[in-house]
Scaffold this active site. Structure first.
Site, PDB file in Angstrom:
ATOM      1  N   GLY A 146       0.855  -1.190   0.000  1.00  0.00           N
ATOM      2  CA  GLY A 146       0.000   0.000   0.000  1.00  0.00           C
ATOM      3  C   GLY A 146       0.886   1.233   0.000  1.00  0.00           C
ATOM      4  O   GLY A 146       2.089   1.161   0.282  1.00  0.00           O
ATOM      5  N   SER A 204       2.613   4.843   0.936  1.00  0.00           N
ATOM      6  CA  SER A 204       3.198   5.367   2.166  1.00  0.00           C
ATOM      7  C   SER A 204       2.080   6.074   2.955  1.00  0.00           C
ATOM      8  O   SER A 204       1.314   6.845   2.377  1.00  0.00           O
ATOM      9  CB  SER A 204       4.307   6.372   1.816  1.00  0.00           C
ATOM     10  OG  SER A 204       4.793   6.964   2.985  1.00  0.00           O
ATOM     11  N   GLY A 205       1.951   5.778   4.213  1.00  0.00           N
ATOM     12  CA  GLY A 205       0.907   6.381   5.040  1.00  0.00           C
ATOM     13  C   GLY A 205      -0.422   5.658   4.968  1.00  0.00           C
ATOM     14  O   GLY A 205      -1.409   6.075   5.586  1.00  0.00           O
ATOM     15  N   SER A 206      -0.482   4.557   4.231  1.00  0.00           N
ATOM     16  CA  SER A 206      -1.762   3.842   4.110  1.00  0.00           C
ATOM     17  C   SER A 206      -2.125   3.139   5.428  1.00  0.00           C
ATOM     18  O   SER A 206      -3.301   2.898   5.698  1.00  0.00           O
ATOM     19  CB  SER A 206      -1.717   2.830   2.958  1.00  0.00           C
ATOM     20  OG  SER A 206      -0.681   1.896   3.143  1.00  0.00           O
ATOM     21  N   GLY A 207      -1.125   2.801   6.220  1.00  0.00           N
ATOM     22  CA  GLY A 207      -1.409   2.200   7.528  1.00  0.00           C
ATOM     23  C   GLY A 207      -0.711   0.867   7.772  1.00  0.00           C
ATOM     24  O   GLY A 207      -0.955   0.206   8.778  1.00  0.00           O
ATOM     25  N   SER A 211       6.073  -1.853  -1.873  1.00  0.00           N
ATOM     26  CA  SER A 211       6.151  -2.824  -2.988  1.00  0.00           C
ATOM     27  C   SER A 211       5.142  -2.459  -4.090  1.00  0.00           C
ATOM     28  O   SER A 211       4.108  -3.105  -4.232  1.00  0.00           O
ATOM     29  CB  SER A 211       5.968  -4.265  -2.500  1.00  0.00           C
ATOM     30  OG  SER A 211       4.959  -4.418  -1.542  1.00  0.00           O
TER      31      SER A 211
HETATM   32  P1  ADP Z   1       2.668   3.044   6.241  1.00  0.00           P
HETATM   33  O1  ADP Z   1       3.392   2.051   7.101  1.00  0.00           O
HETATM   34  O2  ADP Z   1       1.690   2.397   5.300  1.00  0.00           O
HETATM   35  O3  ADP Z   1       3.571   4.016   5.555  1.00  0.00           O
HETATM   36  P2  ADP Z   1       1.873   4.235   8.738  1.00  0.00           P
HETATM   37  O4  ADP Z   1       1.353   3.077   9.511  1.00  0.00           O
HETATM   38  O5  ADP Z   1       3.286   4.699   9.030  1.00  0.00           O
HETATM   39  O6  ADP Z   1       1.711   3.921   7.180  1.00  0.00           O
HETATM   40  O7  ADP Z   1       0.907   5.476   8.913  1.00  0.00           O
HETATM   41  C1  ADP Z   1      -0.496   5.377   8.838  1.00  0.00           C
HETATM   42  C2  ADP Z   1      -1.148   6.527   9.631  1.00  0.00           C
HETATM   43  O8  ADP Z   1      -2.554   6.463   9.429  1.00  0.00           O
HETATM   44  C3  ADP Z   1      -0.910   6.433  11.126  1.00  0.00           C
HETATM   45  O9  ADP Z   1      -0.690   7.736  11.635  1.00  0.00           O
HETATM   46  C4  ADP Z   1      -2.246   5.872  11.647  1.00  0.00           C
HETATM   47  O10 ADP Z   1      -2.516   6.237  12.979  1.00  0.00           O
HETATM   48  C5  ADP Z   1      -3.257   6.461  10.672  1.00  0.00           C
HETATM   49  N1  ADP Z   1      -4.514   5.698  10.513  1.00  0.00           N
HETATM   50  C6  ADP Z   1      -5.752   6.221  10.548  1.00  0.00           C
HETATM   51  N2  ADP Z   1      -6.701   5.274  10.359  1.00  0.00           N
HETATM   52  C7  ADP Z   1      -6.044   4.115  10.195  1.00  0.00           C
HETATM   53  C8  ADP Z   1      -6.471   2.771   9.963  1.00  0.00           C
HETATM   54  N3  ADP Z   1      -7.766   2.422   9.879  1.00  0.00           N
HETATM   55  N4  ADP Z   1      -5.532   1.805   9.836  1.00  0.00           N
HETATM   56  C9  ADP Z   1      -4.227   2.122   9.912  1.00  0.00           C
HETATM   57  N5  ADP Z   1      -3.744   3.373  10.135  1.00  0.00           N
HETATM   58  C10 ADP Z   1      -4.650   4.366  10.282  1.00  0.00           C
END
Ligand code: ADP
Length: 202
Positions: A36, A38-41, A110
């Site tokens: 997913g 960046s920032g997807s969770g 990825s």
């Molecule tokens: P990634 O690892 O994909 O780059 P991160 O986990 O570092 O993303 O960041 C995701 C951000 O989104 C976090 O600040 C998290 O608290 C927020 N967020 C909001 N809703 C959700 C959700 N349902 N699932 C995961 N993260 C979420």
């Protein structure tokens, strides 16, 4: 007598097998491959899930883009060639963890179907579970957890996935999680339920 050229296979045939390690750990070793933007969770969900699995007595390993790029893959950049090599090495590491009976949870953008298929081929389709963390770009950009989108929009980061480098969504993932209208805990619960069925030892 075994032939010299076959030594590698001989060694792997003779060491304790994955099945015995899984029996010891009372779990099936699988790879959870979270993809997913960046920032997807990915990392947020993975951290919650790993903690819960640990509390349930499972042995796990979380691999994350940032920590792998600081160690094993610190000589790699974000060119297409290096992104492929990054994932190839990570997939080989997954295979070793799985051979050890360990549940591996991966958090890597990825971005292409080809790169994920390579990971699936290396790890083996039986163990590989692609989990698409499906969060729209505008939400990831609003979250901008690490301020990277802002930098990418200003041109301070080149080849940033979703901005000036493509992201191909999963076409056939084992699971998709839509995070837009959920809490991280709710998303983690969905993934935990999925993993629990995969690692069940009977
Ligand atoms: P990634 O690892 O994909 O780059 P991160 O986990 O570092 O993303 O960041 C995701 C951000 O989104 C976090 O600040 C998290 O608290 C927020 N967020 C909001 N809703 C959700 C959700 N349902 N699932 C995961 N993260 C979420």
């Amino acid at each position: 007598m075994k032939e010299r050229g076959n030594n590698i296979f001989t060694i792997y045939d003779e060491v304790i097998q994955q099945g015995e390690k899984e029996e010891l750990l009372k779990q099936k070793a699988v790879s959870i491959w979270m993809t997913g933007l960046s920032g997807s969770g990915k990392t947020t969900i993975a951290k919650i899930v790993e903690r819960k699995l640990h509390e349930q007595g499972h042995l796990t390993q979380l691999l994350d883009g940032d920590n792998v790029r600081h160690g094993l893959n610190k000589n790699l950049t974000f060119t297409e060639e290096d992104r492929t090599e990054n994932i190839r090495r990570i997939a080989e590491v997954n295979k070793l963890f799985n051979a050890c009976g360990i549940v591996t949870i991966n958090c890597f953008v990825s971005p292409t179907v080809a790169i994920r298929e390579m990971a699936r081929d290396i790890i083996g389709a039986k163990s590989f579970n692609e989990v698409f963390i499906n969060t729209p770009l505008h939400i990831c950009e609003e979250r901008d957890v690490k301020g990277l989108y802002k930098k990418a929009r200003k041109g301070e980061i080149k080849n940033f996935t979703g901005i000036d480098s493509p992201f191909e969504g999963s076409t056939n993932p084992e699971m998709t999680i839509y995070t837009e209208n959920k809490t991280a805990e709710e998303s983690a619960e969905e993934l935990l339920n999925f993993i629990s069925t995969k690692i069940k030892y009977d």
